[in-house]
Design an enzyme around this catalytic site. Structure first.
Site, PDB file in Angstrom:
ATOM      1  N   CYS A 154      -2.443  73.466  23.080  1.00  0.00           N
ATOM      2  CA  CYS A 154      -1.706  72.671  24.061  1.00  0.00           C
ATOM      3  C   CYS A 154      -0.810  73.616  24.850  1.00  0.00           C
ATOM      4  CB  CYS A 154      -0.871  71.617  23.331  1.00  0.00           C
ATOM      5  SG  CYS A 154       0.308  70.751  24.380  1.00  0.00           S
ATOM      6  N   GLU A 177      -8.177  75.861  24.604  1.00  0.00           N
ATOM      7  CA  GLU A 177      -9.043  75.020  23.793  1.00  0.00           C
ATOM      8  C   GLU A 177      -9.555  73.889  24.674  1.00  0.00           C
ATOM      9  OE1 GLU A 177      -8.484  73.461  19.391  1.00  0.00           O
ATOM     10  OE2 GLU A 177      -7.354  72.217  20.783  1.00  0.00           O
TER      11      GLU A 177
END
Length: 281
Positions: A154, A177
């Site tokens: 994040c 990611e």
């Protein structure tokens, strides 16, 4: 199907804000999405948050009383980077659970896809701060799953600190990611675009593989960026070439003259978790 309907409702619920604004330091910030703060803190116009320890309150007087007693002036964990105005802290969710959970609650107010289903002890958090005489003020962060090949789970720059270059500063550490949030896509695309243009400016001919080696951006991300920005062109003989139009040229030249928060490796004091602490968990 029932499962699909449940998933659709879950996605839709992330768009329904129950906290309209947060008071964070000297800023009153509009929120963007739902965040699963405890039930008693939902359905409020303003949630009051301590900018140093991230504790949260329903009433401003409670925050004022807390600030008088709160002695924390920087994030917990290890300071791994400092320049003239910024500092970065590495925080292990295993040892600072409450702070990291509160950080996740805060970030969920501004990220559309982030979920809180994973325990914070599985993650490392890298928090960037601005330094002044009052303390270390958080401007953004990214998190990394300890045992994942991806080094960013994040990434967020708080709205009041966007357009200052902090997103690009954090991205210098990172490979994303998937899937990326809307904000993540915008942040990484802007970074890739500017970085690739700066390199292409100096070459008449270069392969995508060479671009990847120079910039450390993955080939698929390079292709996605160059296609979206309409830099790839097909020559009459069928070859794929790149073309920087005048508007793009003006953009990259303006960026070359701007001050950036580039990462200075000599000011980074950090040992990878994979080579140190992971051995003892």
């Amino acid at each position: 199907t029932k499962g699909s309907l449940s998933k659709a409702r879950s996605i839709e619920n992330t768009k329904l804000k129950t906290i309209n604004q947060i008071r964070f330091g000297s800023y009153l910030v509009d929120t963007w999405y739902f965040s699963p703060y405890p039930k008693e803190y939902q359905n409020v116009d303003v949630l009051y948050i301590c900018e140093f320890c991230l504790c949260f309150f329903k009433v401003e007087k409670e925050l004022i009383r807390h600030i008088r007693r709160c002695e924390i002036r920087h994030p917990p964990g290890n300071e791994i980077y400092r320049n003239e105005r910024n500092s970065i802290f590495e925080i292990d969710g295993n040892y600072f659970r409450i702070y990291c959970e509160n950080l996740c609650f805060l970030s969920k107010l501004f990220l559309d896809h982030k979920t809180l289903k994973h325990r914070v002890n599985l993650f490392l958090f890298y928090v960037i701060t601005e330094i002044d005489e009052y303390g270390y003020h958080i401007t953004g962060y990214f998190s990394k799953e300890k045992y994942s090949k991806n080094n960013v789970s994040c990434i967020l720059t708080l709205p009041q600190h966007q357009k200052k270059g902090y997103g690009k500063f954090l991205i210098n550490f990172s490979t994303p990611e998937r899937p990326l949030s809307d904000l993540g896509v915008a942040s990484y695309m802007a970074y890739w675009y500017e970085t690739l243009l700066k390199v292409l400016l100096n070459y008449n001919q270069i392969s995508v593989q060479e671009l990847s080696e120079i910039t450390s951006i993955e080939i698929n991300d390079i292709l996605t960026c160059l296609e979206e920005k309409d830099i790839f062109k097909t020559a009459p003989n069928g070859d794929i070439i790149y073309y920087i139009n005048p508007k793009q040229m003006e953009f990259v030249l303006s960026k070359l003259n701007q001050k950036h928060y580039d990462l200075c490796k000599s000011k980074l004091h950090w040992v990878s978790y994979d080579y140190h602490l992971a051995l003892y968990e």
